[in-house]
Scaffold this active site. Structure first.
Site, PDB file in Angstrom:
ATOM      1  N   ASP A 358       0.691  -1.482  -0.264  1.00  0.00           N
ATOM      2  CA  ASP A 358      -0.086   0.344  -0.065  1.00  0.00           C
ATOM      3  C   ASP A 358       1.271   1.186   0.065  1.00  0.00           C
ATOM      4  O   ASP A 358       0.247   2.109   0.409  1.00  0.00           O
ATOM      5  CB  ASP A 358      -1.079  -0.239   1.110  1.00  0.00           C
ATOM      6  CG  ASP A 358      -1.696  -1.369   1.136  1.00  0.00           C
ATOM      7  OD1 ASP A 358      -2.261  -1.140   0.704  1.00  0.00           O
ATOM      8  OD2 ASP A 358      -1.811  -2.005   2.281  1.00  0.00           O
ATOM      9  N   SER A 383       2.859   6.717   1.259  1.00  0.00           N
ATOM     10  CA  SER A 383       1.455   5.384   1.895  1.00  0.00           C
ATOM     11  C   SER A 383      -0.034   5.496   1.711  1.00  0.00           C
ATOM     12  O   SER A 383      -0.540   7.004   1.536  1.00  0.00           O
ATOM     13  CB  SER A 383       1.501   6.388   3.598  1.00  0.00           C
ATOM     14  OG  SER A 383       0.694   5.362   4.372  1.00  0.00           O
ATOM     15  N   ARG A 384      -0.066   4.797   0.537  1.00  0.00           N
ATOM     16  CA  ARG A 384      -1.444   5.374   0.506  1.00  0.00           C
ATOM     17  C   ARG A 384      -2.890   5.140   0.620  1.00  0.00           C
ATOM     18  O   ARG A 384      -4.265   5.674   1.001  1.00  0.00           O
ATOM     19  CB  ARG A 384      -1.516   4.277  -1.385  1.00  0.00           C
ATOM     20  CG  ARG A 384      -0.925   4.760  -2.592  1.00  0.00           C
ATOM     21  CD  ARG A 384      -1.310   3.570  -3.443  1.00  0.00           C
ATOM     22  NE  ARG A 384       0.045   3.739  -4.325  1.00  0.00           N
ATOM     23  CZ  ARG A 384       1.117   2.874  -4.176  1.00  0.00           C
ATOM     24  NH1 ARG A 384       1.105   1.601  -3.698  1.00  0.00           N
ATOM     25  NH2 ARG A 384       2.229   2.468  -4.615  1.00  0.00           N
ATOM     26  N   VAL A 385      -2.658   4.299   2.038  1.00  0.00           N
ATOM     27  CA  VAL A 385      -3.817   4.370   3.294  1.00  0.00           C
ATOM     28  C   VAL A 385      -4.384   5.060   4.219  1.00  0.00           C
ATOM     29  O   VAL A 385      -4.885   4.710   5.081  1.00  0.00           O
ATOM     30  CB  VAL A 385      -4.881   2.843   3.139  1.00  0.00           C
ATOM     31  CG1 VAL A 385      -4.521   2.089   1.406  1.00  0.00           C
ATOM     32  CG2 VAL A 385      -3.416   1.786   3.614  1.00  0.00           C
TER      33      VAL A 385
END
Ligand SMILES: Nc1ncnc2c1ncn2[C@@H]1O[C@H](COP(=O)(O)OP(=O)(O)OP(=O)(O)O)[C@@H](O)[C@H]1O
Ligand SMILES: [Mg+2]
Length: 525
Positions: A358, A383-385
């Site tokens: 992620d 950090s995608r989430v």
């Protein structure tokens, strides 16, 4: 006279009762013989029913039992990799199927211990009281059993928590060349969990035994080892052991997600626990898997890796999870590590793992040697989430930090040789240099999220702009010491509110100014 009417229903019930009472297990075990053995691989004849990945039991001439994994299922033979003492097995030895896959012991008794990938202790502290066994390969829960990442997984590292926030249940890759501080980030993140309700697992794959011993010693020294399990498959262990090590670590972690404190299955009333697992590193696992596959004569693919190495890593990382409340709400956060060669993130294994995770923390050699440690490249780290899990107070002050610093880095490269710069550009350079300096942090000194928020607040409000860059880190340390000594009330208020209100901002600014008069004085004295 008692008449019992025999109906279809009563017959059905009677049959059901009898069937329920019947506990019979059909065990079918096949026996085969070794036709060839070498390089840790055995070819076995006569196991027609063996399943892929099944545990095979080899019996050596002197009665010694060695386990193996069925890998290649061919028409008239099975190719298996051996997990134990390879030299004990010779041609014509007996092999049995077991109907099981490899299992490792799990439970509270594992905490504080150093084990091999089969879960056997290697720290000389005696046998482990396990609560049960868990399979090393485990199907990850589906989407309906999960929920989105929502709680922060604080690493205590300013550069990470402010710009690349990680949430519990997330998979965040740590990637970089040799000796760029990859393990340091992971170990610091584990140390930061010592006062949290998070259980840590550190899986060492293909490292030197002395390096692993050093990490265990570090964790002990910083009081983090009693909540940590270290799974070690060192460079001198066989390829199959290095291959199953990450899965074994995941299995040990899953115990804590899926059972509550009382050892019963987790559920709405019985919360599951939170786990942080580090795979250090998956490049070496991929190499071990390549070695296994090539000796099994599987066809080589890109960079000679077997084609299913992607599936190997995705299966592993899918096991990182944030469970829904009905399932106890436990989580497993994974920090896989990948080593790149000369910064090449476009090689096969790095691209695979980047696409599975992620986000990534990208560490860069030149930053490391310039003294920017942790050597995080803010431009391509992401950090995608985790943003949705970030503490509000941090999000408020650090929301645009990553992009600001990325554009500062570009501007700096661009204006390196220019002389007459306009005021706005100069200000941006001044601020960027100080914010970059502010993110430097030594090892083993995790910062609480409130301290981090205060440090970034001070920088983003311009309190560092008139300081020499070389004073920034000292200023940060002394400011926080001052806050805890004289203005703990203000820190507590920020922690209670969890966000910056106008009041807190005003009081904080006043406090920083008060500190600053004192700081400047001591700097010039
Ligand atoms: N924030 C830091 N401040 C100072 N020194 C650091 C920092 N981070 C790492 N180091 C030092 O840099 C060296 C390399 O760190 P580390 O072993 O974590 O790197 P690595 O990328 O895991 O290396 P390898 O590729 O060998 O596994 C170590 O000596 C470590 O102490
Ligand atoms: Mg390392």
């Amino acid at each position: 006279m008692l008449v019992t009417e025999i109906t279809a229903q009563s017959i059905d019930e009677a049959l059901r009762k009898q069937l329920d009472a019947l506990s019979m297990s059909v065990e079918s075990r096949e026996v085969g013989t070794v036709i060839q053995v070498g390089d840790g691989i055995a070819r076995v004849d006569g196991l027609r029913g063996a399943m892929a990945g099944e545990l095979l039991e080899f019996t050596g001439a002197n009665g010694k039992t060695v386990y193996g994994l069925a890998q290649n299922l061919e028409e008239d033979e099975v190719g298996a990799v051996l997990l134990g003492d390879v030299t004990a097995i010779k041609e014509n030895d007996q092999v049995r199927t077991t109907g099981r896959i490899v299992e490792v012991p799990s439970g509270k008794g594992m905490l504080g211990r150093v084990v091999n990938p089969l879960g056997q202790p290697i720290d000389g502290k005696g046998p482990i009281q396990a609560e049960g066994m868990r399979p090393v390969e485990f199907k990850a829960p589906g989407v309906h059993a999960r929920k989105p990442v929502e709680e922060p997984m604080q690493t205590g590292i300013l550069a990470v928590d402010s710009m690349i926030p990680i949430g519990r249940g997330q998979r965040e890759l740590i990637i970089g060349d040799r000796q760029t501080g990859k393990s340091a980030i992971a170990v610091d993140a584990i140390i930061n969990q010592r006062n949290e309700d998070v259980i840590c697992i550190y899986v060492a794959i293909g490292q030197k035994a002395s390096t692993v011993a050093g990490i265990v010693e570090t964790l002990e020294r910083h009081g983090a080892m009693d909540k940590t399990i270290v799974v070690a498959a060192t460079a001198s262990d066989s390829a199959p052991l290095q291959y199953i090590a990450p899965m074994a670590g995941a299995a040990m972690g899953e115990y804590f997600i899926y059972t509550g404190e009382d050892g019963k299955p987790a559920g709405p009333e019985n919360p599951g626990r939170h786990v942080l697992i580090v795979y250090d590193d998956l490049s070496k696992q991929a190499v071990a898997y390549r070695q296994m596959s090539l000796t099994l004569r599987r066809p080589p693919g890109r960079e000679a890796y077997p084609g299913d190495v992607f599936y190997l890593h995705s299966r592993l990382l899918e096991r990182a999870v944030k469970m829904s409340d009905e399932n106890g709400g436990g989580s497993m956060t994974a920090l896989p590590i990948i080593e790149t060669q000369a910064g090449d993130v476009s090689a096969y294994i790095p691209t695979n793992v980047i696409s599975i995770t992620d986000g990534q923390i990208y560490l860069q050699t030149d930053l490391f040697y310039q003294g920017q440690r942790p050597a995080v490249n803010v431009g391509i780290s992401v950090s995608r989430v985790g943003g949705s899990a970030q503490v509000k107070a941090m999000k408020q002050v650090a929301g645009s930090l990553r992009l600001d610093l990325a554009s500062y880095n570009e501007l700096q490269a661009f204006t390196q040789f220019g002389s007459d710069l306009d005021k706005a550009t100069q200000d941006q350079l001044t601020r960027g240099a100080r914010m970059t300096e502010l993110l430097k942090q030594g090892r083993y000194v995790p910062m609480s999220v409130w301290d981090q928020a205060i440090a970034i607040y001070a920088g983003s409000q311009g309190y560092l702009d008139d300081l020499p860059v070389s004073d920034v880190v000292r200023f940060r340390g002394e400011l926080l010491a001052y806050m805890h000594a004289s203005r703990q009330d203000l820190v507590d208020r920020l922690a209670a509110e969890k966000k910056w209100t106008d009041d807190i901002k005003a009081d904080m600014s006043a406090a920083i100014e008060a500190f600053k008069t004192q700081f400047s004085a001591s700097a010039t004295a």
